[in-house]
Design an enzyme around this catalytic site. Sequence first.
Site, PDB file in Angstrom:
ATOM      1  N   ASP A 145       0.150  36.906 -81.073  1.00 56.95           N
ATOM      2  CA  ASP A 145       0.628  36.320 -82.060  1.00 56.95           C
ATOM      3  C   ASP A 145      -0.278  35.329 -83.011  1.00 56.95           C
ATOM      4  OD1 ASP A 145       2.537  35.211 -84.352  1.00 56.95           O
ATOM      5  OD2 ASP A 145       4.022  35.929 -82.877  1.00 56.95           O
ATOM      6  N   HIS A 218       3.725  30.563 -87.173  1.00 53.26           N
ATOM      7  CA  HIS A 218       4.127  31.877 -86.732  1.00 53.26           C
ATOM      8  C   HIS A 218       4.476  31.921 -85.164  1.00 53.26           C
ATOM      9  CE1 HIS A 218       5.267  36.305 -86.018  1.00 53.26           C
ATOM     10  NE2 HIS A 218       6.086  35.920 -87.190  1.00 53.26           N
ATOM     11  N   SER A 543      10.304  39.634 -86.584  1.00 53.16           N
ATOM     12  CA  SER A 543       9.123  38.932 -85.841  1.00 53.16           C
ATOM     13  C   SER A 543      10.032  37.907 -85.001  1.00 53.16           C
ATOM     14  CB  SER A 543       8.434  37.863 -86.677  1.00 53.16           C
ATOM     15  OG  SER A 543       7.343  38.794 -86.933  1.00 53.16           O
TER      16      SER A 543
END
Length: 757
Positions: A145, A218, A543
């Site tokens: 990620d 994220h 996601s």
Amino acid sequence: METSSFSSMLLFQLLMLLPAFIAASTQPKMSQTYIIHMDHSSKPDHFSDHESWHQHTVNSVSLTCREDKEPFLYSYTHVMHGFSAKLTPCQLTEVEKSPAHVATYKESFGKLFTTHSPDFLGLKRSSGIWPTASYGKDVIIGIIDTGIWPESESFSDKGMSKVPARWKGKCENGTAFIPSLCNKKLIGARSFSKGLQAAGINISTEYDFDSARDFMGHGTHTSSTAAGSYVFGASHFGYAKGSARGIAPSAHVAMYKVLWSSDTFASAATDILAGMDQAISDGVDIMSISLGLAQTPYYEDVIAIASLSAIEKGIVVVCAAGNEGPSTSSIYNGAPWIMTVGAGTIDRSYLATLELGNGLKFEGTSYFPQRVSISNTLLYFGRDDPKKSGCVSLSRTEVMEKVVVCDTTNLTDLYGQMEVVSNAGAYGAIFLTESLFLDPEDYSIPGILLPTRYGNEIMEYAWRNTSIVKSMQFVSTKTGSGPAPEVAYFSSRGPDPISPHILKPDILAPGVDVLAAVRPDVPFMEAGGYDLLTDYALYSGTSMAAPHVAGVAALVKAVHRDWSPAAIRSAIMTTATKGDNKLGTIHDQWNGLTATPLGFGAGHINPNGAMDPGLIYDLDTQDYIQFLCDLGYNETQMGAVIRRSQWGCHNNHTDLNYPSFIAGFNQTTSLSEKQFTRTLTNVGAPGSTYWASLEIPSGMIVSVEPNTIKFASKYQKHKFVLSIKLDKNAPKVNYGYLKWIDDHNHTVSSPIVVTNY
Ligand SMILES: *[C@@H]1O[C@H](CO)[C@@H](O)[C@H](O)[C@H]1NC(C)=O
Ligand SMILES: *[C@@H]1O[C@H](CO)[C@@H](O)[C@H](O)[C@H]1NC(C)=O
Ligand SMILES: *[C@@H]1O[C@H](CO)[C@@H](O)[C@H](O)[C@H]1NC(C)=O
Ligand SMILES: *[C@@H]1O[C@H](CO)[C@@H](O)[C@H](O)[C@H]1NC(C)=O
Ligand SMILES: *[C@@H]1O[C@H](CO)[C@@H](O)[C@H](O)[C@H]1NC(C)=O
Ligand SMILES: *[C@@H]1O[C@H](CO)[C@@H](O)[C@H](O)[C@H]1NC(C)=O
Ligand SMILES: *[C@@H]1O[C@H](CO)[C@@H](O)[C@H](O)[C@H]1NC(C)=O
Ligand SMILES: *[C@@H]1O[C@H](CO)[C@@H](O)[C@H](O)[C@H]1NC(C)=O
């Protein structure tokens, strides 16, 4: 809660622009980055290891071509055998002349598929998979990620068990990241950017940290979703307040940062491969990937190739399905060895209330982040001018310090309107809409979304010049709302574009308004003229769904250490929930109609059920090799995917022993029959007898032979054949279920999907 759907879509479109950007920035150079796949067994003996052989290969072609640069990026050992390097056409030609050369892939770029959810999934401290799996103790989840924010409370190691002795990973030193930031929760943190830098993209501190530290937030969000520690009192500016914890709160986390936000969000295939290679070598048990490359055949898809290698080593690979729904055939990461995850809504809504001067009261969606209260404020509706009524352009003098009603009938998004209303100096906005959403961060002024069915009442009252808002109140969260789950508007839909005869996505998991840790030191949004920061925030996207499934896979793995990745996936799929919390079937957020397995796969994830599935549909590497043979891959293509120079396939087409069924019929051909052969393995008690129960709508004719199976012992296997016939007038997409049921409460359920285009 629907408002968030667009965040991921917007992000997605941003990322779509990336290839053009890269092309422009690399134009003056002749050399390009390639991934070179080599035959591992061809290494001459005098090289001590493969990396020195790879480096030597690049050096010698550089000599031949009179290039003096050192263009070597990575040597790969696990995900594939080979290396990546920046090469001129001459160098590439020379490399490809080598008898050890298997395949060449051009560099490509990936995109991101951007405290309540554990309760929604039925996870409890007192019983079920959480205590049985010791919350995922000793399982290591590798997250591919954007990095991680190690100081977040979600990565505190209070109460964590020691780092497993088999772990070979580490925490690398880098910008704003020292190895001592790692602990018993966060046990690995590495970053990979050589590929991006070779493409001319600068990793400068202005845009990102040159280390595993998360710039965008994220990766912090996905990591804390999968395995975050228990954090009390987390909320998104007061919304969704409660305790936040990951699905496997005792599992360890290792971050592999491959996605950078330099200029724009970017991740290079070379870097993704390097991260996955390292994760395999470090010894992760589960890999969670919330990004995707282009939808290409498996022999060109490096995530698919690397994942197969991970699966062979017993690592479960969980990937986001993509955010390109509701278009059909929009699935990413759909290789049959990957667990492909779609996004669903959860049973929580974010609300504001509105009371008008005439006494009418409404409740609508809002994420406005402050507990403001608007009272006795003039209402405005520009009824006679579509530009004004639609809030396309407003007159400052008319709307200043008022609450503006916007009829969104002819609009396709609300971002612009929020801005128009806010810039015109209004105090608040009321949007009448059925299908349009706003992201949480777009509520720059107090706004509320109300269904159009209230439109006439509100507009009727609002266009009177003396109308007022008596009160408008924000920050209220309601749980148990529904129907939930629904297939999220944006979640990519099947059939899979590469293998339409394997049903994808596999499973649905929470992916809308997921509360998890974020980067705490940069503003999440601006509201009322202030920059607002937060430790926890609501994000949406497939996601967010993938790490939920990675967490559940970690729990199942903790209970069944010896199960293959396919067995773990089968357990998760066959025990999935088909209904929603209002006792209906799962609906589609996009059109409000009943969804199909092309949106939700086998159903919504049900962790407690996955612990004890009764039967599994197992698969091993040879099954996947046979599957690829049946696709008609030639030797070059086979070698690229399975990284071998020898393999065995037979000529008869064999069904992949998948826990779901999809049959494609062709309307113009006459009625025909399709057959599937499957093998069940008993993982429950010996002496269990299962009966086949079919739930089939009209238009489909399905039979199962045999329809009763007795398993004398544990791990015993039995075959069955499922046949499907289709009525010519059947709808385009029709589906039912095959359920194997025993008398010990096991229901082993598989969707059967029939398309008739
Ligand atoms: C760690 O990285 C920082 C930033 O790149 C650097 O200044 C520092 O010298 C490094 N420390 C070690 C021990 O390598
Ligand atoms: C990258 O950043 C450094 C330092 O900011 C600068 O000197 C260099 O020119 C940049 N390179 C590119 C390709 O933009
Ligand atoms: C929407 O479009 C129709 C047809 O073009 C038009 O008559 C109507 O006034 C528009 N409404 C708004 C609110 O813009
Ligand atoms: C509201 O005011 C506008 C302009 O001042 C006028 O054109 C309109 O007729 C008024 N509406 C009512 C219902 O009085
Ligand atoms: C396999 O197919 C690809 C693409 O058509 C081709 O480039 C390659 O040469 C073929 N390999 C073999 C061994 O036929
Ligand atoms: C392939 O199919 C033929 C004809 O149905 C059958 O006789 C043969 O045994 C099959 N071979 C294998 C390896 O399954
Ligand atoms: C259906 O079959 C017809 C006739 O064989 C063929 O022309 C057509 O392309 C097929 N359509 C699909 C969607 O496969
Ligand atoms: C099956 O489930 C029901 C309800 O959850 C429970 O009451 C019953 O005891 C279970 N039976 C067995 C054999 O586990």
